[in-house]
Design an enzyme around this catalytic site. Structure first.
Site, mmCIF file in Angstrom:
data_model
loop_
_atom_site.group_PDB
_atom_site.id
_atom_site.type_symbol
_atom_site.label_atom_id
_atom_site.label_comp_id
_atom_site.label_asym_id
_atom_site.label_seq_id
_atom_site.Cartn_x
_atom_site.Cartn_y
_atom_site.Cartn_z
ATOM 1 N N HIS D 99 49.541 35.007 30.415
ATOM 2 C CA HIS D 99 49.197 35.228 29.019
ATOM 3 C C HIS D 99 50.489 34.901 28.299
ATOM 4 O O HIS D 99 51.531 35.072 28.626
ATOM 5 C CB HIS D 99 48.910 36.464 28.764
ATOM 6 C CG HIS D 99 47.783 37.223 29.509
ATOM 7 N ND1 HIS D 99 47.926 37.673 30.998
ATOM 8 C CD2 HIS D 99 46.496 37.556 29.107
ATOM 9 C CE1 HIS D 99 46.639 38.316 31.116
ATOM 10 N NE2 HIS D 99 45.907 38.121 30.296
ATOM 11 N N ASP D 102 52.758 37.978 28.271
ATOM 12 C CA ASP D 102 53.838 38.296 29.441
ATOM 13 C C ASP D 102 54.812 37.503 29.238
ATOM 14 O O ASP D 102 55.941 38.115 29.851
ATOM 15 C CB ASP D 102 53.027 37.578 30.451
ATOM 16 C CG ASP D 102 51.496 38.027 30.625
ATOM 17 O OD1 ASP D 102 51.008 38.936 30.212
ATOM 18 O OD2 ASP D 102 50.673 37.288 31.397
ATOM 19 N N GLU D 266 36.464 37.766 39.262
ATOM 20 C CA GLU D 266 37.508 38.846 39.841
ATOM 21 C C GLU D 266 36.698 39.829 40.863
ATOM 22 O O GLU D 266 35.734 40.399 40.383
ATOM 23 C CB GLU D 266 38.258 39.632 38.757
ATOM 24 C CG GLU D 266 39.264 40.595 39.324
ATOM 25 C CD GLU D 266 40.092 41.162 38.474
ATOM 26 O OE1 GLU D 266 40.572 40.697 37.283
ATOM 27 O OE2 GLU D 266 40.336 42.287 38.298
ATOM 28 N N HIS D 269 36.062 42.960 39.252
ATOM 29 C CA HIS D 269 34.970 43.196 37.987
ATOM 30 C C HIS D 269 33.918 43.211 38.664
ATOM 31 O O HIS D 269 32.895 43.981 38.338
ATOM 32 C CB HIS D 269 35.433 41.936 37.301
ATOM 33 C CG HIS D 269 36.745 42.221 36.603
ATOM 34 N ND1 HIS D 269 37.254 41.187 35.534
ATOM 35 C CD2 HIS D 269 37.727 43.076 36.605
ATOM 36 C CE1 HIS D 269 38.506 41.667 35.225
ATOM 37 N NE2 HIS D 269 38.871 42.687 35.765
ATOM 38 N N ASP D 294 39.928 35.605 40.747
ATOM 39 C CA ASP D 294 41.071 36.397 40.837
ATOM 40 C C ASP D 294 40.923 37.521 41.704
ATOM 41 O O ASP D 294 39.950 38.190 41.865
ATOM 42 C CB ASP D 294 40.796 37.300 39.294
ATOM 43 C CG ASP D 294 41.675 36.597 38.267
ATOM 44 O OD1 ASP D 294 42.060 35.506 38.256
ATOM 45 O OD2 ASP D 294 42.034 37.477 37.155
ATOM 46 N N ASP D 307 42.961 46.966 40.610
ATOM 47 C CA ASP D 307 43.579 45.981 40.719
ATOM 48 C C ASP D 307 44.632 45.998 41.931
ATOM 49 O O ASP D 307 45.671 45.340 41.792
ATOM 50 C CB ASP D 307 44.364 45.445 39.518
ATOM 51 C CG ASP D 307 43.582 44.642 38.477
ATOM 52 O OD1 ASP D 307 42.343 44.272 38.740
ATOM 53 O OD2 ASP D 307 43.944 44.745 37.345
ATOM 54 N N ASP D 337 45.372 38.641 40.833
ATOM 55 C CA ASP D 337 45.276 39.354 39.737
ATOM 56 C C ASP D 337 45.486 40.978 40.266
ATOM 57 O O ASP D 337 44.382 41.793 39.928
ATOM 58 C CB ASP D 337 44.077 39.136 38.678
ATOM 59 C CG ASP D 337 44.283 39.870 37.500
ATOM 60 O OD1 ASP D 337 45.132 40.494 37.160
ATOM 61 O OD2 ASP D 337 43.178 39.636 36.760
HETATM 62 CO CO LIG Z 1 41.133 39.229 36.087
HETATM 63 CO CO LIG Z 2 41.004 43.579 37.056
#
Ligand SMILES: [Co+2]
Ligand SMILES: [Co+2]
Ligand SMILES: [Co+2]
Ligand SMILES: [Co+2]
Ligand SMILES: [Co+2]
Ligand SMILES: [Co+2]
Ligand SMILES: [Co+2]
Ligand SMILES: [Co+2]
Lengths: 435, 435, 435, 435
Positions: D99, D102, D266, D269, D294, D307, D337
């Site tokens: 990003h 970041d 992900e 997710h 991800d 994560d 991720d």
């Molecule tokens: Co992600």
């Molecule tokens: Co996540």
């Protein structure tokens, strides 16, 4: 007097017809409900952390609030104390609660941190000479600083235990000096992130030792308040040892502490543990463990601790039912462990949260008192279990029957017990009659 | 010999390279792992209910299976017993488990029901003279019949308690006579559907009384097996009192029964209570409560008890780690409390389920033994807590320090404990080295 | 006239002060709310399945209810129809809903099953000549019989698809003949138990084909009612394709059916999908997909579809808010897809469930109407988004700006947008003013 | 060369027997699997945010990590870039992702922020001349800054939309210039905290407009990479619009964008949305929407986005099965991720996380390739659906049958479709043969 609430007037009771968003519509502190002033039933408290120390951040974004006391060290802490007591006045609440780190910045050593805390403590003492707001409970934050990342009492490193002990000593004494009625332990990181690096038996012993030290010190300094554990199943840790009331009770018994410690039950923590709030209250009450309450709610679709302000009068009616049935919370109270949403930036929002929450508690209290006064609910409950009050039921409970006796009776009487309706829908409707 | 498995051959160990779906690829009963035969570690059992009594139904549809013993009364029960022992032989498993209602139809009175159960019990006894399969545990079904809709021991009606007591007496005695090594109580409806019609304190006392009667009767008849409670948080009830291991432990202590009763831990029940399976094992083991296991798994996305056969070797490796560390399960074992999916209609499916499950257990066992033999895992764990073995850590745990002592040391030494890495990723990789 | 409700009188509106458990306290069908009779807003329906066909069973136990029509084939079906219409009268509700298998027993062939259904259908038609109760919707049960264990439209076997199609044809035509205002498809087993045996792309095509056939047949026979899909995320299957409103919408668009089909949204299904009820209503309404509602609630701690009767007026207020804002449900209504608890054995319990539920809907409706009339809520909402009504906001939405235009404006004006309070606590309090 | 990894050697493949914790045991980048280099299948990427910008904080505590680049502005950003590329080298991975926020600190205006980002972007470009690590994707952080507290594209304030647009323009262009193969949009705050202050229809239109602008600009600058939406159901918001793959697909179709945008899926997710990871991949693949992944995992007992690094080879085997079946990820890849646990303080921990994760991916890939090569799995799947390839099945799917035709055939043939075993246990065992 700061100008934090400039333009806003103190919150008063105006009755149900009021459309003033900064008035109480149900919470009328002096109104007598079930023989006691509403305020004396609810004993509401403002939480220092969410109200004055939180910044609106979440795991995906930083500070959104913009308070004049941020980033100002001890000067900020003093301004924060001013606004805190102004808030108590604006809301006209009888209690507040705090962690050490909420009220004063940490220093470079524990000595300095404690000094800072004590300095603000003295300001509190001074303010309390004129304010009517008292201290419901104090507590030490043993979870935010990185030294506690692996637990405080349950840390693998005895030095961390030691540091935590010293920190608690300071807050416990301050709580005592400020006339606090309870001391709370929430074991935010007393648990584990992964079993793979954890000896749970060892950590359990450490936790019990820590609690024992706290109790002994409380006795030594003459603290007469309640010692409370606040259960929570997880978050920040993957697993927290004080999972729920039943778990805490088992832990306390194991170490012979169940007579000395009660629970501070938070709505949202009950939910995260897979329980209803009223369940945790009923269990705690049946075990003599219901000490105090953290009033808030969890978002029903979120899997973490959202700490919303309460907004469901029906939920609070069932809560007050168990509280009234045990004769009230005693030294406990209802602490608003509730935070403004990240987008609720304005000083007025802080008032709205508490006003709405307190009105919901008042509705719950009045509904519970009406349920009890009506009597139908208790009558049905007693009727359902009447068989245990006499005859065979009583004899069984008294230990006067063996399996053999019972088997013989089934055979002799060709016993064929017939089920009776549990009447759940009837009872749910009955509750709704009062909510 | 029935023709249920016609055309299928007994399941043998063929090794990892085998592509025979009806061979064990990992489970080699006589292979020595960590000093003991694999079979003696795992002590696998077939569950009578899911394997022979279940019909493939679910809340939205009835029976899908089509077994020749359905709807045939005692004749069917005898045929079912034949197929059961043929299954044990096909799978070459050393144990089975049953409820009374699994093995024989209920009669018009308890006397008749018990007679039916005893008749099949005698058939079992006969079969066990020649079969090598023994009884891991027996139990009474106190939840299916409508008389138990409001609980058995915790029913508001003492007559239901009485009926349940008489039923347990029969199954306990049969279990004893068949050489069963454990007796299990799963309180399927010992809980509540709504708190509104429930006195939980009263029901807790009833439950304790019931358990005490069972223990006393076990002692009286000379039953030397383990008495086990199987925790589950909910389902069928909204809340079940034996929520999880920690809750059961608190309950047992309250009534002075914690030395006499252990837990039978089911994978899926741990999951429903918000725990990992290894968590429940580790907690139980640390409390001396780990008695036996119900092997299965829950679908990770379903909120009810799915009782899938286990399929995750990594999960079982962690389970066996705690079991091996406590020296094994003793009289306990691994009961496959696992059911075929509704669409798994064929006799062969019953074998596939157990074959796959047993292979997964064997992989888990071998991985755990390798982890322990390697030693790195235990070494890191000991290292992490080393501070508590001596010096200040030991003194604290021994009760030789007060809050004041500790606070004084922090000040004197300006203690600033530094966090050390918890090494979670390293440890997870380490486990994966063995799985 | 059967004697099912012997001793009980029809339920009338008696007002909030009534303590008669079999009176409406809030539901006053002819009272005008927001310009329309309450009954015409709510359009409440009794569900044939839960009310008359269900038996109180659950996955751990069989039938607890004891209805005189059980196990009596077509005679029982006729008696059930009598009691059904007596129930409609007792409750004074304008609608009912049914599946084919609820009303008549399955025969040995589809021809016989359909004949049975038609015979009861004729009884309905006759009764409807004198009763004021009409048919809200009909549907086919394509999930209980073992032939559907792997799905109906999405079955791997085209013959099952064919059988299901023939079954729907019959119920759709009956629905049409009885003047039903909607036809509902709930894809109870249109999903998968395991992805391992599933081709989801293939099954998606099958499902679309099936739906298309239904629509074409509806058109052919002149059915003017709504075709509704009832989303549910799972249970009985591990995954159900009609997961939630958004998923159904995507599916419909993919096959060009989004103009022809709406949703029947069930409270408990929204909850199981991780949504609030009002979320699903708001989403559906914004997509033009809000057709009808299945009123019930889920236990907040249970992970399966509990189908409790609704008891939360606040939840229903938000629901009615979205319904009123879109001008009502049109041909849809509120079907009580709610079942008595397993312990609610008595005929009166069936009335209590509906009475309490309908009162909760009435409270929700009145609260929503008051919120809208008050106007503050809508005013705040409009104010919050006012920037999009003109100027740059409007230009952006109209497609008159590119990323470059926007970036240039940020630079030119050194744009620094300032956040404004989201006022969540204020709004929650505002809602509570009306509930 | 910084000294961040001082004393540690680059990670190499050493094979399964290696006990070197900083060696790959399964990931052998040049090994040919299913006709392609492992690296070319997996295309693994290091995530800049979790690896270099995160600080170990959580909602209950601040920073635990102690990186030399913290709090050092642009100097820190440059040091961070050095360590980032050293990390890529140590791990020998072909990709990274970032990003804007970041890589460089935000300035006092967007112009300054963008300048900072561009300056680090130039450093990246320089490093990429000699490094073999390329950019998998770039993205803009539109959720952390308080200006985005109410959403970016879906903010009620058009100025926030505008600011976000300008920010994306900068990152999209940088991504393009650095040769990034994808651009990702994760709508972290595109959703709502409370429906009470939200117009979801309005916000949906805004979101579609924003996405359209991004696509148009991508086309304009000649960006040939994939545009990806990353679904997530909630957190930080209570509800996020890009809930899951099916929801995103419905949204894209509504605005005619479904051909131009794919999903970045992900693991965690998927889990939060109530799905298995393989479900989301299978759905996306069947819709032509599977763009990239991800890689991580969620703690199975936590209700938020944890994560964790992946550690379950079985889960990854099913993932790679769907990826291989669609011919690979094309321009997509596996971005880690995944974040270090709060207690994983050491530089080595960052390597352990990636090493373990990459080994798990390699095991999954090899297992999936073996499953496909074995063929049994696909053969069974085809066999199960064979009926749809010809005869009546094909005619139905081709639209050559009406409900009437189908009903007539049921009657004519007295169709009684018989269920066949779904073989779930067999299939689960089969998968375990390869894992
Ligand atoms: Co992600
Ligand atoms: Co996540
Ligand atoms: Co709290
Ligand atoms: Co909380
Ligand atoms: Co079990
Ligand atoms: Co189970
Ligand atoms: Co429904
Ligand atoms: Co439902």
């Amino acid at each position: 007097m700061t100008d934090f609430y400039k333009g806003l007037s103190p919150v008063k009771f105006e009755g149900e017809q009021s459309t003033n968003a900064l008035a109480y519509r149900h919470y009328n502190k002096d109104e007598i409900v079930a023989g006691k002033r509403m305020e004396d039933h609810i004993r509401p408290a403002v939480a220092y952390w969410h109200s004055f120390a939180a910044e609106g951040g979440d795991p995906f974004g930083g500070r959104t609030f913009d308070r004049p006391w941020y980033d100002k060290g001890m000067d900020g802490a003093r301004m924060k104390a001013d606004v805190a007591f102004e808030t108590f006045d604006m809301l006209d609440v009888p209690f507040f609660c705090f962690h050490d780190v909420d009220i004063a910045p940490e220093g470079d050593s524990l000595a300095e941190s404690n000094k800072n805390v004590r300095e603000i403590g003295e300001i509190f003492a001074k303010k309390m000479e004129t304010s009517r707001t008292r201290l419901l409970w104090g507590t030490a934050n043993l979870f935010s600083n990185r030294r506690y990342m692996g637990g405080a009492a349950t840390n693998p490193d005895p030095d961390v235990f030691t540091y935590a002990a010293a920190q608690v000593k300071n807050v416990l004494e301050l709580t005592h000096e400020l006339g606090g009625e309870n001391y709370v332990l929430w074991g935010g990181r007393e648990g584990y992130e992964t079993l793979l690096n954890t000896k749970i038996g060892q950590e359990s012993d450490q936790m019990a030792r820590f609690l024992t030290l706290v109790i002994e010190h409380a006795d030594k300094i003459g603290f007469k308040g309640q010692i409370l554990i606040e259960p929570k199943p997880q978050e920040p840790t993957k697993h927290q040892y004080d999972y729920d009331v039943a778990t805490v009770y088992g832990f306390l018994q194991r170490y012979g502490l169940e007579k000395r410690v009660k629970c501070n039950i938070e709505v949202g923590h009950a939910f995260l543990a897979g329980h209803s709030f009223e369940h945790e209250l009923a269990v705690a009450s049946s075990l003599g463990m219901l000490g105090s309450v953290d009033a808030n709610r969890n978002d029903l679709q979120s899997g973490w601790d959202t700490d919303h302000f309460p907004n469901n009068p029906g939920e609070m009616a069932l809560a007050f039912y168990y509280i009234l049935k045990q004769g009230g919370l005693g030294k406990g109270g209802f602490n608003f462990d509730a935070k403004l949403r990240r987008q609720s930036l304005d000083p007025a929002d802080l008032l709205y949260g508490h006003v709405g929450g307190l009105d919901v508690l008042a509705r719950g209290l009045k509904a519970a008192a009406a349920m009890i006064e009506d009597g139908e609910f208790d009558r049905l409950l007693d009727e359902r279990y009447a068989g245990w009050q006499s005859g065979e039921g009583k004899a069984i409970l008294n230990g006067e029957r063996s399996l053999e006796n019972l088997a013989e009776r089934v055979e002799r009487e060709n016993l064929q017990p017939q089920p009776r309706s549990g009447r759940q829908e009837y009872l749910e409707n009955l509750v709704n009659r009062f909510v």
